[in-house]
Design an enzyme around this catalytic site. Sequence first.
Site, PDB file in Angstrom:
ATOM      1  N   HIS A 147      31.237  30.514  43.645  1.00 17.94           N
ATOM      2  CA  HIS A 147      31.923  30.647  42.345  1.00 17.94           C
ATOM      3  C   HIS A 147      31.101  29.634  41.493  1.00 17.94           C
ATOM      4  CE1 HIS A 147      34.504  32.721  44.405  1.00 17.94           C
ATOM      5  NE2 HIS A 147      35.726  32.091  44.148  1.00 17.94           N
ATOM      6  N   LYS A 575      47.004  31.099  36.796  1.00 15.48           N
ATOM      7  CA  LYS A 575      46.779  31.859  35.225  1.00 15.48           C
ATOM      8  C   LYS A 575      47.807  32.863  35.182  1.00 15.48           C
ATOM      9  CE  LYS A 575      43.090  34.832  35.400  1.00 15.48           C
ATOM     10  NZ  LYS A 575      43.657  35.969  34.943  1.00 15.48           N
TER      11      LYS A 575
END
Length: 913
Positions: A147, A575
């Site tokens: 990532h 999120k």
Amino acid sequence: MDTDKEQPLRDDTRLLGRVLGEVIAATRGTEGFDVVEATRQAAVAYRRANPAERAAHAAALDRRLHALPIERVLDVVRAFSYFSHLANIAEDVHQNRRRRAHRLAGSQPQQGSLEATLLAVRAAGVSDATLLALLAHTQVGAVLTAHPTEVQRQSILDCERQIARTLAQHERCADDDERGENEQTLRRLVLALWQTAMLRLSKLRVIDEIENGLQYFRLSFLSELPAVQIRAERLFGAQAPLSPLLRVGTWIGGDRDGNPFVTAETMRYAAARHARLILTHYLEELHALGAELPLSTRLVQVDSGVMALAETANDDSVHRQGEPYRQALTGMYARIAATYTELTGHAPVREPHHPLPRYADPGALAADLRTLSRSLHRNGSGVLATNRLDPLIRAIEVFGFHLAPIDMRQNSEIHEATVGELLATAGVCANYGELDEAARVDLLLRELRIARLLATPFAQYSERTGSELAIFREAAAIRARLGPGAIENAIISMAQSFSDMLEVAVLLKEAGLARGDPEDPLLGLAIIPLFETIGDLEAAPAIMRTALSNPLYRAWTAARGDAQEVMLGYSDSNKDGGYLTANWALYRAQQALTVVHREAGVRLQLFHGRGGTVGRGGGPSYEAIRAQPPGAVDGVLRLTEQGEVIASKYADPELARRNLETLLAAVIESSLLPLTVPPEQLERFEAVMAEISALAFRAYRELVYETPGFERYFRLTTPISEIAELNIGSRPASRTKSTRIEDLRAIPWVFSWAQARIMLPGWYGVGSAIESWLAAFPDELVTLQQMVRDWPFFRSVLANMSMVLAKTDLAIGARYATLADGEEGLRERIWPKIEAEWQRCASVVSTLTGEPLLADNPTLARSIHNRFPYLDPLNHLQVELVRRYRAGDHDERVKRAIHLSINGLAAGLRNSG
């Protein structure tokens, strides 16, 4: 804080700062140095000023920075960025220094050490037999991901490691001459660092990420994983070697979710590079052992097994006659050289003396080495096995011929579309995507029981389907070549149903890795659903109950040792629902999944998809594992390690050993130590938590998803668009071209807020929730305070939030908010909400703990106090530069300065995404 203990850190920081200043003066002239030094003094004055005077100091700092020409701006940005890098080095060196001093002083073992764990389990009345029974099935895994949060270039990291080694030697210098030589070496290295470009000119490729990941095996894992294994066996009194307690896996080269550049070819490359690295390591170690074991039969007794190995080595060198250990190792070297050639297609650097057949598998190599080790131990030479031979045996048990398992990962939507196309092309079902869940499951189960394949070489498939088929077939080929440990898992991102799991089984069947015959079931790879959003986490127990009650799937789990791994996503859940609700949803999901698997007679293995920041599940690993609900660990746990966290934990062997031990210690303690909260009190705590979580969810969603213009505000007041242009990873920043927050990846979401020094994903909604709950139940403050004191989960949640709140700087955040001034009323509608919620969160922490932020974390408090003056100029400049760039000033130097400031802030905050 004991100032004497901190003095070496201050000395090191000053030394590196002085050397950097000398380098700047030498390369950028006196004027360049004077600009940097004046900026430093202004920044320190701003940070140290009392609240009444701070605005004036901020204005003075702004005027100074605003007046700088772009070339001097670049000097300032690079200077403060590199100082952050050097401060990191000084802190890491100091951590190792303090640990060594602690051990030498014979003090009480530190929390997170294996010694402290042994004391804790014994104090809890856990018997040695119970401890060893747990260790017999313990499996702890750290999984490296690609990532894009590691913003540093490889050449920068290499130079910084050399600086760290040199700095560590500085205090051990015997006299002024040695110190002078050491400081001259530091000047040379810091000069090289200063003159090395901080930014990549091209975007990382997947093969670059593969190579970056491999360096941590060379730097630490090859030596430290066996070392921790041996230490644990000795400390815990194991009478025989245990199965590997710790492993390191990787997603790099196998994680296709949202990354079109990961293909069958890149996975083949990754597996080949893995094999080449580990087999090279074995060759080097065998060669070194030959030099270490020149034992003569004229002086020592040797077991017959060693003599047999020496005989089959066909070593006719006159120099090794009568030295059976060296002769045996010569034969073993020849066999592993043949293995190297066959598996990698390359010849070893050092050719063997005589060709011999390859080793069929790692177990055969380990068995030969054990023959040597047993002989040494039986004949009074056991100490000769402890330095290299025994660790090499453990390394083979851990790494095999494949080094590290590569996890495959793909989004459930891609699996669905691929299977749908295969079914349609084969004439089985033309509208798979339109079927409901029951019809999908029925169809997929029928297909899995049929021996024939869906794919045919005579059909034309889309590029997507062709790529998916190719990568599953490549997985089968890699396993056949390197062993089943090379690729063990297929992870389903955004898993939302049992059919999502069966779709992967169909694709595995196409590659010969699954068979649906109920009399002879086969599932070569573990199918691991990844539950990510709040809704998916809530649905996870029901999905797994459906899977484990299905006869075919249950037969597969039985064939795989009655074990099932489930992955939990920390990033998208945060999120989606905010910090507190995400943590609570993850806790509840683990509780429910534990019950479901226990009822099914299946051992649950949880895989935690944690990021580097608190907003993505980060924070201290030890506390996080200890905070898991009762029964959720049971000796088995995997977690992801991402971005800059990998370098900070594993680039240095000493730090790597400490971090690996901490993971193992936390898993053992979480598995064996009883929760001190009585069941009825825990039930009350959980009920309160559920109520507060619902309030936090509403507060967070109201801001992020229901406030008009919030998405626009986020994109204006953070450097999200500039981050997307950085060459820090091969994967795109968004899943689609949409600008919706739902479609933005969690990493740039968190990274952007961190750059603006707001850290919103790590705290927003918590203050409002607890304040509202206390308003409704004013007499229950004592309950919340008890939750902090007695419940590891709530204590960990609050401690991590406290850390993020302390790193937040509202004055800096307010400056970023001005980037929205061109939009009518946008800043006025949103920034006051953010500012007020931070105040509520900070107040809540103080109320519940009775202490100010970071009162329980003096190390971080000290780091923030020392670092923030050197970050402030980077933030001030970043706001100004972003404003210029977005207004049309596309001077390449402006863009470069923005990217350099992003790099420097990520280094200074020690996390990004």
